[in-house]
Design an enzyme around this catalytic site. Structure first.
Site, mmCIF file in Angstrom:
data_model
loop_
_atom_site.group_PDB
_atom_site.id
_atom_site.type_symbol
_atom_site.label_atom_id
_atom_site.label_comp_id
_atom_site.label_asym_id
_atom_site.label_seq_id
_atom_site.Cartn_x
_atom_site.Cartn_y
_atom_site.Cartn_z
ATOM 1 N N SER A 143 -2.742 2.195 -3.426
ATOM 2 C CA SER A 143 -3.319 3.485 -2.631
ATOM 3 C C SER A 143 -2.608 4.208 -3.559
ATOM 4 C CB SER A 143 -2.526 3.341 -1.261
ATOM 5 O OG SER A 143 -2.026 4.793 -0.794
ATOM 6 N N TYR A 157 5.451 1.998 2.507
ATOM 7 C CA TYR A 157 3.903 1.878 1.983
ATOM 8 C C TYR A 157 3.803 1.930 0.567
ATOM 9 C CZ TYR A 157 -1.124 2.404 2.431
ATOM 10 O OH TYR A 157 -2.358 2.307 1.915
#
Ligand code: NAD
Length: 248
Positions: A143, A157
């Site tokens: 990501s 995350y």
């Protein structure tokens, strides 16, 4: 060589888009999903309607024994796996670091990091036993959060995705002598249901205007990069990252 690709978390979102894209390119697609049989079946049906080959395989990839069984089952039903897309992931609700518990952080790592290692381990066994390794490849879905940091939202995350970046680089070096390529895509804000699961369904729209391209991305725009990195066209690329974040 018959190309069999395992895509984790492929019943929706980026995984489902990659499944469709790769099936069109002649891969036999193993669609892993955790529990939504109907959604996985719909992806399979879509692929078959266009003449592609796909099958769904339920497994919670955060459970090591289920990953082992998943890979064995794919080998029996579709043939030995030659390509892997480590895609399944979760986004927790927004929280600042000082409020995070060890339980939350460990849960994040259990789904977004450890299974990437275990899936690669199991797929590598099949690659080495049944395929020409230099025809095989792995793509990890990380990501843009890994380099943006996820401050005030989900640093856990972002850190998990940072681990996937390091995993990509490290594994690519371990496997380079065999010609097995390992690469990574780093999406930014993509329209999928992960944002609703993370507690903010409108997140992509909220951030879209702040992006240089001034819009969120589509799952298909990530799928095409995954397919390129898996393909022979990317034969000299390993340990590399494609950022698909609208310019961020
Ligand atoms: P999504 O929620 O639509 O897809 C993720 C899939 O993973 C879901 O189908 C979910 O059920 C599955 N999954 C989660 N835990 C699992 C488990 N334990 N076992 C098996 N399957 C499991 O979201 P998406 O946006 O398509 O996400 C795909 C990947 O892209 C994720 O790794 C995510 O972190 C990454 N990503 C997404 C975005 C975005 O904006 N959508 C941005 C950057 C990175």
């Amino acid at each position: 060589m018959k190309k069999v690709v395992l895509i984790t978390g492929a019943s929706r979102g980026i995984g489902a888009a990659a499944a469709n894209f790769l099936a069109e390119q002649g891969y036999q697609v193993a669609i892993n999903y955790k529990s939504n049989h109907a959604a996985a079946e719909q992806v399979v049906a879509q692929i078959r309607a266009l003449g592609g080959i796909a099958q769904r395989f339920a497994a919670d990839i955060s459970d090591e024994s289920q990953v082992v069984e998943l890979c064995d089952e794919i080998k029996m039903q579709l043939g030995p796996i030659s390509h892997l897309v480590n895609n399944a992931g979760v986004l927790a609700t927004q929280m600042r670091v000082e409020e995070m518990t060890a339980e939350r952080i460990n849960q994040m790592l259990c789904t977004n990091v450890t299974p990437y290692f275990i899936c690669a381990r199991e797929v590598l066994k099949q690659i080495r036993a049944h395929h020409q390794p230099d025809q095989c490849a792995i793509v990890n879905v990380s990501s843009a959060a890994s380099y943006l940091g996820g401050a005030n939202e989900y640093v856990d995350y972002a850190a998990a995705k940072g681990a996937i970046d390091s995993f990509t680089r490290g594994l690519s070096l371990e496997l380079a002598a065999e010609g097995i390529r390992v690469n990574c895509v780093r999406p930014g804000c993509i329209y999928t249901d992960i944002h609703a699961d993370g507690g903010e369904p409108g997140r992509v729209d909220r951030l879209a205007s702040l992006l240089p391209l001034q819009r969120g991305g589509k799952p298909e725009e990530v799928a095409s990069a995954i397919a390129w990195l898996l393909s022979e066209q990317a034969s000299y690329a390993t340990g590399t990252f494609i950022d698909l974040a609208g310019g961020k």
